[in-house]
Structure formats: structure tokens, C-alpha cells
Design a protein around this motif. Structure first.
Motif, PDB file in Angstrom:
ATOM      1  N   ASP A  50     -51.544  25.099   6.539  1.00  0.00           N
ATOM      2  CA  ASP A  50     -50.199  25.898   7.291  1.00  0.00           C
ATOM      3  C   ASP A  50     -49.778  24.710   8.528  1.00  0.00           C
ATOM      4  OD1 ASP A  50     -50.541  27.926   5.978  1.00  0.00           O
ATOM      5  OD2 ASP A  50     -51.844  29.146   7.682  1.00  0.00           O
ATOM      6  N   GLY A  51     -48.328  24.719   8.700  1.00  0.00           N
ATOM      7  CA  GLY A  51     -47.910  24.011  10.015  1.00  0.00           C
ATOM      8  C   GLY A  51     -47.759  22.587   9.534  1.00  0.00           C
ATOM      9  N   SER A  52     -47.954  21.950  10.585  1.00  0.00           N
ATOM     10  CA  SER A  52     -47.928  20.380  10.298  1.00  0.00           C
ATOM     11  C   SER A  52     -49.047  19.772  10.993  1.00  0.00           C
ATOM     12  CB  SER A  52     -46.505  19.733  11.014  1.00  0.00           C
ATOM     13  OG  SER A  52     -46.499  19.777  12.259  1.00  0.00           O
ATOM     14  N   MET A  53     -49.564  18.891  10.087  1.00  0.00           N
ATOM     15  CA  MET A  53     -50.821  18.183  10.603  1.00  0.00           C
ATOM     16  C   MET A  53     -50.740  16.605  10.196  1.00  0.00           C
ATOM     17  SD  MET A  53     -53.913  18.995  12.435  1.00  0.00           S
ATOM     18  CE  MET A  53     -54.371  20.553  11.790  1.00  0.00           C
ATOM     19  N   GLU A  54     -50.881  15.694  11.020  1.00  0.00           N
ATOM     20  CA  GLU A  54     -51.292  14.318  10.815  1.00  0.00           C
ATOM     21  C   GLU A  54     -52.725  14.081  10.775  1.00  0.00           C
ATOM     22  OE1 GLU A  54     -50.907   9.874  12.811  1.00  0.00           O
ATOM     23  OE2 GLU A  54     -49.947  11.731  13.754  1.00  0.00           O
ATOM     24  N   THR A  55     -53.024  13.577   9.371  1.00  0.00           N
ATOM     25  CA  THR A  55     -54.513  13.650   9.199  1.00  0.00           C
ATOM     26  C   THR A  55     -54.964  12.360   8.820  1.00  0.00           C
ATOM     27  OG1 THR A  55     -54.186  14.016   6.682  1.00  0.00           O
ATOM     28  CG2 THR A  55     -54.600  15.995   8.354  1.00  0.00           C
ATOM     29  N   VAL A  56     -56.279  12.127   9.098  1.00  0.00           N
ATOM     30  CA  VAL A  56     -56.971  10.932   8.745  1.00  0.00           C
ATOM     31  C   VAL A  56     -58.112  11.449   7.994  1.00  0.00           C
ATOM     32  CG1 VAL A  56     -58.431   8.914   9.235  1.00  0.00           C
ATOM     33  CG2 VAL A  56     -56.427   9.382  10.668  1.00  0.00           C
ATOM     34  N   VAL A  57     -58.461  11.155   6.603  1.00  0.00           N
ATOM     35  CA  VAL A  57     -59.222  11.865   5.833  1.00  0.00           C
ATOM     36  C   VAL A  57     -60.385  10.714   5.631  1.00  0.00           C
ATOM     37  CG1 VAL A  57     -59.745  12.274   3.456  1.00  0.00           C
ATOM     38  CG2 VAL A  57     -57.365  13.037   4.527  1.00  0.00           C
ATOM     39  N   PHE A  58     -61.653  11.462   5.831  1.00  0.00           N
ATOM     40  CA  PHE A  58     -63.045  10.477   5.574  1.00  0.00           C
ATOM     41  C   PHE A  58     -63.633  11.186   4.586  1.00  0.00           C
ATOM     42  CE2 PHE A  58     -63.708  13.682   8.957  1.00  0.00           C
ATOM     43  CZ  PHE A  58     -64.602  14.576   8.425  1.00  0.00           C
ATOM     44  N   SER A  59     -64.405  10.310   3.847  1.00  0.00           N
ATOM     45  CA  SER A  59     -65.223  10.684   2.467  1.00  0.00           C
ATOM     46  C   SER A  59     -66.057   9.571   2.258  1.00  0.00           C
ATOM     47  CB  SER A  59     -64.090  10.827   1.533  1.00  0.00           C
ATOM     48  OG  SER A  59     -64.873  11.187   0.066  1.00  0.00           O
ATOM     49  N   HIS A  60     -67.386   9.899   1.737  1.00  0.00           N
ATOM     50  CA  HIS A  60     -68.536   9.132   1.285  1.00  0.00           C
ATOM     51  C   HIS A  60     -69.068   9.657   0.133  1.00  0.00           C
ATOM     52  CE1 HIS A  60     -72.277   6.771   1.794  1.00  0.00           C
ATOM     53  NE2 HIS A  60     -71.482   6.016   2.684  1.00  0.00           N
ATOM     54  N   SER A  61     -68.701   8.740  -0.964  1.00  0.00           N
ATOM     55  CA  SER A  61     -69.303   9.019  -2.213  1.00  0.00           C
ATOM     56  C   SER A  61     -70.773   9.383  -2.286  1.00  0.00           C
ATOM     57  CB  SER A  61     -68.837   8.197  -3.441  1.00  0.00           C
ATOM     58  OG  SER A  61     -69.369   6.850  -3.105  1.00  0.00           O
ATOM     59  N   SER A  62     -71.437   8.824  -1.673  1.00  0.00           N
ATOM     60  CA  SER A  62     -72.994   8.446  -1.814  1.00  0.00           C
ATOM     61  C   SER A  62     -73.470   9.915  -1.201  1.00  0.00           C
ATOM     62  CB  SER A  62     -73.711   7.666  -1.378  1.00  0.00           C
ATOM     63  OG  SER A  62     -73.191   6.320  -1.877  1.00  0.00           O
ATOM     64  N   THR A  63     -72.921  10.559  -0.154  1.00  0.00           N
ATOM     65  CA  THR A  63     -73.552  11.845   0.458  1.00  0.00           C
ATOM     66  C   THR A  63     -72.657  13.122   0.338  1.00  0.00           C
ATOM     67  OG1 THR A  63     -72.187  11.357   2.567  1.00  0.00           O
ATOM     68  CG2 THR A  63     -74.480  10.279   2.366  1.00  0.00           C
ATOM     69  N   ASP A  64     -71.515  12.791  -0.407  1.00  0.00           N
ATOM     70  CA  ASP A  64     -70.394  13.741  -0.783  1.00  0.00           C
ATOM     71  C   ASP A  64     -69.974  14.335   0.668  1.00  0.00           C
ATOM     72  OD1 ASP A  64     -70.529  13.654  -3.290  1.00  0.00           O
ATOM     73  OD2 ASP A  64     -72.204  15.001  -3.658  1.00  0.00           O
ATOM     74  N   ALA A  65     -69.927  13.559   1.685  1.00  0.00           N
ATOM     75  CA  ALA A  65     -69.382  14.229   2.561  1.00  0.00           C
ATOM     76  C   ALA A  65     -67.813  13.911   2.759  1.00  0.00           C
ATOM     77  CB  ALA A  65     -69.902  13.082   4.178  1.00  0.00           C
ATOM     78  N   ASN A  66     -67.030  14.938   3.141  1.00  0.00           N
ATOM     79  CA  ASN A  66     -65.510  15.048   2.981  1.00  0.00           C
ATOM     80  C   ASN A  66     -64.940  15.749   4.160  1.00  0.00           C
ATOM     81  OD1 ASN A  66     -64.795  13.742   0.114  1.00  0.00           O
ATOM     82  ND2 ASN A  66     -66.575  15.267  -0.114  1.00  0.00           N
ATOM     83  N   GLY A  67     -63.867  15.454   4.616  1.00  0.00           N
ATOM     84  CA  GLY A  67     -63.156  16.140   5.714  1.00  0.00           C
ATOM     85  C   GLY A  67     -61.995  15.341   6.282  1.00  0.00           C
ATOM     86  N   PHE A  68     -61.645  15.960   7.579  1.00  0.00           N
ATOM     87  CA  PHE A  68     -60.635  15.153   8.140  1.00  0.00           C
ATOM     88  C   PHE A  68     -60.555  15.406   9.413  1.00  0.00           C
ATOM     89  CE2 PHE A  68     -58.921  19.456   7.597  1.00  0.00           C
ATOM     90  CZ  PHE A  68     -58.274  19.708   8.987  1.00  0.00           C
ATOM     91  N   VAL A  69     -59.856  14.217  10.430  1.00  0.00           N
ATOM     92  CA  VAL A  69     -59.465  14.594  11.544  1.00  0.00           C
ATOM     93  C   VAL A  69     -57.866  14.603  11.694  1.00  0.00           C
ATOM     94  CG1 VAL A  69     -59.796  13.468  13.964  1.00  0.00           C
ATOM     95  CG2 VAL A  69     -61.528  13.069  12.391  1.00  0.00           C
ATOM     96  N   GLY A  70     -57.466  15.330  12.385  1.00  0.00           N
ATOM     97  CA  GLY A  70     -55.849  15.629  12.335  1.00  0.00           C
ATOM     98  C   GLY A  70     -55.389  16.076  13.720  1.00  0.00           C
ATOM     99  N   TYR A  71     -54.164  15.649  13.782  1.00  0.00           N
ATOM    100  CA  TYR A  71     -53.417  16.194  15.182  1.00  0.00           C
ATOM    101  C   TYR A  71     -52.171  17.017  14.697  1.00  0.00           C
ATOM    102  CZ  TYR A  71     -50.763  15.940  19.251  1.00  0.00           C
ATOM    103  OH  TYR A  71     -49.964  16.481  20.450  1.00  0.00           O
ATOM    104  N   ASP A  72     -52.212  18.153  15.164  1.00  0.00           N
ATOM    105  CA  ASP A  72     -51.309  19.186  15.261  1.00  0.00           C
ATOM    106  C   ASP A  72     -50.178  19.139  16.258  1.00  0.00           C
ATOM    107  OD1 ASP A  72     -49.556  21.345  14.991  1.00  0.00           O
ATOM    108  OD2 ASP A  72     -51.047  22.665  14.015  1.00  0.00           O
ATOM    109  N   SER A  73     -49.174  18.717  16.103  1.00  0.00           N
ATOM    110  CA  SER A  73     -48.374  18.314  17.325  1.00  0.00           C
ATOM    111  C   SER A  73     -47.717  19.732  17.564  1.00  0.00           C
ATOM    112  CB  SER A  73     -46.972  17.391  16.677  1.00  0.00           C
ATOM    113  OG  SER A  73     -46.256  18.238  15.653  1.00  0.00           O
ATOM    114  N   ASP A  74     -47.513  20.839  16.846  1.00  0.00           N
ATOM    115  CA  ASP A  74     -47.187  22.194  17.193  1.00  0.00           C
ATOM    116  C   ASP A  74     -47.975  22.762  18.415  1.00  0.00           C
ATOM    117  OD1 ASP A  74     -44.970  21.871  15.295  1.00  0.00           O
ATOM    118  OD2 ASP A  74     -46.271  23.015  13.835  1.00  0.00           O
TER     119      ASP A  74
END
Length: 331
Positions: A102-126
Motif C-alpha cells: 500500500d502507498g509508496s515505499m522506497e525499499t532496500v531488499v535484503f536476501s541470503h540464499s543459504s539461510t533463506d532470510a528475506n525482507g526489506f528496509v523501507g522508507y514511507d514518505s507519506d
């Protein structure tokens, strides 16, 4: 579409050996949920998005702190759902085009194939909010299932650095967070430098909920102010000494549980694990909730259930269907 799905469902499955019966039952429940969801998506032509009867006003999230706030939870559950579209799990998280984005989010995605860790850090300007969000268990990933049931405890070094002894955390969860720790710290530092007045929220679901707790604690140790940690279906992450260390940080925490979700009961207390407060326990249809006591193991909340085996409750939080969202991220 239906014929293809029926053919798949109709294939006989050999009975499992007794030693794997529990795993087989859980896997069968997940598979059945996926089949039902695929049927709905296929026959609907994939024309509809994942919807929820809860439509919170994102602007109301700004500045929330202290007591449990359901408005924040309704927004955070969509942030957590968006992580299933990140990294090795799916697509749509990087450009914020996913079903729950929803809305607008500037994201930096992180991922690691060996541990299956996934997610993001984002900034919502709204709303001037920085979000750190971690993905939960991929139902098709054996590695994540192994991580989720890992009962090996390892030392948590920051406790010793603070002069405390005996802090232990689950090895699988700790390794998963450590694999993306540098990426998370870097992205939070960058967004915080660009937006110094922004509030910082952390969230996650399932395995991601455990990582979100570790992240909130780690970021707090790095000097960042965590405005709230709201997560969903979190397994126990460490022992009681570790929880004592976490409580010293006074992070505004809502560990949200749902009816008969089995995951919050793993790893078991009898194995030396303990939950952090504060649990917020929702009924079956998510129409009411209880803010539980400060023990982390309130016998009147999720712990009141003698047998929690409903995996559907783990895949639905705040009336939001995580498995439907996940499958759309894969398509």
C-alpha cells in the motif's frame, strides 16, 4: 485449470513412517491450503488482489507508541506480508508493486540464499516512517522448516558485553538474522541519516517474527530508537535470561498471536525457551483480542490452549491471508 489441480490432488501419497508423521501432517495441511488457494486464483483469472476487511488509515500510524494499537497492527501485517515478495521468495517488494504494498515505499531488499532470510528496509514518505520487515517461512522451503524447529541454543554475545550471563538464543534464528545483519544495519543507518525525524518500526511473521525481535534488539544496541516492534506468529527465540536482556531495552512490543496457531508454542518451554512480552492474543475470527500479562507466557492467552495444531491460524493474521499473498508473489 481445475482439471490440472484435481490431477495433482488425486495422486496417491504413500503413508509416512511413524517417525515423520508429525511433519507429514503439517506438510499436508500446508499443501491442502495451497491447492485451495490455487483453485481460487486460477478460476478467478488472477484478477483480484488480496483484500482484507480491515482498511487502516496509514496516516494514523504516525506517532503511535506505548499501549497496543490495533491500527498499527493492521498496517504492520501488510508490511510483514510484503516480505514474501522479497528476494528468493517472490517479486514486487523491490519496486513496491506487491499485493500488500500500500502507498509508496522506497525499499532496500535484503536476501541470503543459504539461510533463506528475506525482507526489506523501507522508507514511507507519506508517514515519515522507516520499516524493517522480515519474511516468514516459505511453505515450500525445507531449510526454513528446519530453522523453525531448531532447538539448539547458542550464546548471545551482547548479553555478556552488558555484564549479563546465561543468555541463549535459538541457533537457527540467530544464524538467519546474522546473515543479513550488515545489510539491515546499513539500510537503517542510511534512511535514518536522510530522514532523522522518521520513526522506526520493526515487524515480521513466523520465522521473520523471530528475526524481527533479534533485529529490534540489535538495532537498539546500535543506538537506534525503536518506536515499536509488532510481529505475528513468533516462535520462542531465546531463554528467559535473553528475554530479561530484551526487556531492559523497554521496546514497545506487541507479539501478536492468533487462536490455535501452533508456531508460538515452538520451541517448547520445557526445552528452556521463553517468550518476551507483551503477547496480544486474537480469537479465531480476529474480532477481539486480549492484551496479555507481562510474563510472556500468560496462561490465559495462547498458552491456555492444550493443543494448537491449526496451521491455518498461523497463515492468517488480522484477517489477512498470508498464503494467498505468497502465491501471488510467486506468479
Amino acid at each position: 485449470c481445475l482439471n490440472a489441480i484435481s490431477d495433482t490432488v488425486g495422486r496417491p501419497t504413500p503413508p509416512p513412517p511413524p517417525s515423520t508423521l508429525g511433519t507429514f501432517l503439517l506438510s499436508s495441511m500446508v499443501f491442502s491450503r495451497i491447492v485451495v488457494t490455487l483453485t481460487v486464483l486460477c478460476c478467478a483469472g488472477l484478477n483480484t488482489g488480496v483484500t482484507s476487511s480491515m482498511a487502516p488509515n496509514k496516516m494514523a500510524v504516525q506517532g503511535l507508541a506505548g499501549d497496543y494499537n490495533e491500527t498499527l497492527a493492521k498496517v504492520a501485517v501488510k508490511w510483514a506480508a510484503a516480505t514474501y515478495c522479497c528476494g528468493t521468495l517472490g517479486h514486487g517488494c523491490d519496486d513496491w508493486s506487491c499485493p500488500s504494498c500500500d502507498g509508496s515505499m522506497e525499499t532496500v531488499v535484503f536476501s541470503h540464499s543459504s539461510t533463506d532470510a528475506n525482507g526489506f528496509v523501507g522508507y514511507d514518505s507519506d508517514t515519515n516512517i522507516i520499516v524493517v520487515a522480515f519474511a516468514g517461512t516459505d511453505p515450500l522451503s525445507i531449510q526454513n522448516w528446519i530453522d523453525d524447529i531448531d532447538i539448539i541454543k547458542v550464546d548471545y554475545p551482547p548479553c555478556s558485553a552488558a555484564g549479563l550471563d546465561g543468555c541463549k538464543v535459538d541457533q537457527g534464528f540467530y544464524n538467519a538474522y546474522n546473515s543479513v545483519q550488515d545489510d539491515v544495519r546499513s539500510a537503517v543507518a542510511s534512511f535514518s541519516a536522510d530522514h532523522p525525524s522518521a520513526k522506526l518500526y520493526v515487524t515480521g511473521h513466523s520465522l521473520g517474527a523471530a528475526m524481527s525481535m533479534l533485529a529490534a534488539l540489535d538495532l537498539s544496541d546500535q543506538g537506534f530508537l525503536i518506536d515499536a516492534l509488532y510481529n505475528f506468529g513468533q516462535p520462542r527465540t531465546g531463554n528467559e535470561a535473553f528475554v530479561d536482556y530484551y526487556n531492559m531495552k523497554t521496546i514497545n512490543t506487541a507479539r501478536i498471536t492468533h487462536h490455535h496457531d501452533p508456531v508460538p508454542h515452538l520451541p517448547m518451554e520445557s526445552w528452556g525457551f521463553h517468550h518476551e512480552p507483551t503477547e496480544v492474543y486474537y480469537n479465531e475470527f480476529s474480532t477481539s483480542y486480549t492484551v496479555c500479562d507481562g510474563s510472556g507466557e500468560d496462561p490465559k492467552c495462547s498458552d491456555a490452549n492444550l493443543l494448537d495444531v491449526n496451521l491455518v491460524d498461523h497463515l492468517t493474521y488480522m484477517k489477512y491471508d498470508f498464503i494467498t499473498n505468497y502465491l501471488k508473489c510467486k506468479l
